[in-house]
Design a protein around this motif. Structure first.
Motif, mmCIF file in Angstrom:
data_model
loop_
_atom_site.group_PDB
_atom_site.id
_atom_site.type_symbol
_atom_site.label_atom_id
_atom_site.label_comp_id
_atom_site.label_asym_id
_atom_site.label_seq_id
_atom_site.Cartn_x
_atom_site.Cartn_y
_atom_site.Cartn_z
ATOM 1 N N UNK A 125 -22.095 -26.943 -38.490
ATOM 2 C CA UNK A 125 -21.202 -26.986 -37.339
ATOM 3 C C UNK A 125 -21.526 -25.897 -36.318
ATOM 4 N N UNK A 126 -21.912 -24.738 -36.786
ATOM 5 C CA UNK A 126 -22.118 -23.605 -35.882
ATOM 6 C C UNK A 126 -23.407 -23.718 -35.081
ATOM 7 N N UNK A 127 -24.478 -24.239 -35.677
ATOM 8 C CA UNK A 127 -25.781 -24.268 -34.989
ATOM 9 C C UNK A 127 -25.733 -25.093 -33.697
ATOM 10 N N UNK A 128 -25.280 -26.365 -33.741
ATOM 11 C CA UNK A 128 -25.226 -27.119 -32.470
ATOM 12 C C UNK A 128 -24.234 -26.537 -31.472
ATOM 13 N N UNK A 129 -23.113 -25.990 -31.985
ATOM 14 C CA UNK A 129 -22.132 -25.401 -31.069
ATOM 15 C C UNK A 129 -22.706 -24.179 -30.360
ATOM 16 N N UNK A 130 -23.442 -23.352 -31.107
ATOM 17 C CA UNK A 130 -24.045 -22.161 -30.511
ATOM 18 C C UNK A 130 -25.113 -22.547 -29.494
#
Length: 302
Positions: free
Chosen positions: A76-81
């Motif tokens: 979840x964090x990788x694409x959001x970042x």
């Protein structure tokens, strides 16, 4: 019950560090990529795990892996970042070069007077800028309605705006068609307007504007009457050309029809001057390159 969706302060701290460790599978290589020490990376990860409430990484002397919680966090964090980074780059790009959507709020009279002569050359000179012109007589809140700037007569601009002159001062002219003036004696004094059909404008606040003059060095307002009330000067000008009556409009928009013989000016010795046309915006710190480019282009074309 209303839920609070506000991101907690510091909630994004450590995310970039975690993504680097997960990518390199190494604290040391992640530290080198970030330009910090290995101990700083370790401390940041510990703080992130404490805040999340779960272990995200498994560490051995030889390798670094992801826990189940770490895998879910990474997904979840990788694409959001990446989206956050892309958003920052897009904003930075608009802050460094003339590009993007330029929205201008202008009265209709300004479009033929000021914008039509320069808009084509501006779009050709700056192909990465998309121009949107909202032609309206309303005094809009620029920030609330998403406009970069507005263009108005100087006397109608709020004092808290940054105003940039686009034209020199010019008078308001009273004009009528040759046909109308052949049927009605041309007025020689302001009081003579009582016998004329005077075309009037309704202001954005709802009131009908009086006609303004200067007589013996003093400002004079004349309450006139006639068959037409319009919300903009081009409509009044067109009605005057059709012989409906006299109109008091900005002098620059009368030049062409006067030169073509479609209008004649009267009461010129009583004409009142206006400060001219200005571009205005909320503040100097908010001038993006797209707006700065437009201002300079209009000035140079003028």
């Amino acid at each position: 019950m209303k839920q609070n969706f506000t991101v907690r302060q510091g909630a994004l701290d450590g995310v970039e560090t975690f993504l680097n460790v997960a990518r390199h599978r190494s604290f040391r290589r992640a530290a080198a990529a970030l330009g910090v020490t290995t101990s700083a990376v370790s401390q940041t990860i510990r703080l992130l795990e404490a805040r999340v409430g779960a272990a995200l990484l498994t560490r051995t002397t030889r390798s670094v892996g992801l826990t189940e919680a770490g895998k879910r966090f990474l997904e979840r964090a990788a694409p959001a970042f990446e989206e956050l980074v892309a958003a920052a780059e897009a904003a930075r790009d608009l802050g460094q070069r003339p590009a993007g959507l330029l929205r201008l709020a202008v009265p209709r009279a300004v479009v033929p007077l000021l914008l039509e002569p320069v808009i084509a050359s501006f779009c050709q000179a700056y192909p990465e800028i998309e121009v949107e012109i909202a032609a309206s007589e309303e005094m809009v809140d620029l920030a609330a309605h998403g406009f970069d700037a507005g263009i108005r007569l100087g006397q109608f601009i709020a004092p808290d705006m940054v105003a940039i002159r686009l034209t020199p001062p010019f008078p308001f002219a009273v004009v009528g068609s040759p046909d109308y003036l052949s049927r009605h004696p041309p007025p020689e004094r302001i009081d003579d307007l009582r016998g004329h059909a005077c075309l009037r404008i309704r202001r954005s606040n709802g009131s009908i504007g009086p006609w303004s003059f200067v007589e013996d060095g003093k400002a004079v307002e004349a309450i006139v009457s006639g068959p037409l009330v319009a919300h903009d000067y081009p409509t009044l000008l067109g009605a005057a050309i059709q012989g409906l009556g006299l109109a008091q409009v900005p002098e620059p928009i009368t030049r062409a029809p006067i030169a073509e013989g479609r209008l004649q000016e009267v009461l010129s010795s009583f004409a009142v001057s206006t400060p001219g046309i200005f571009l205005y915006h909320p503040g100097r710190r908010q001038v993006l390159p797209k707006l700065r480019a437009f201002i300079e282009h209009v000035r140079h074309q003028g």
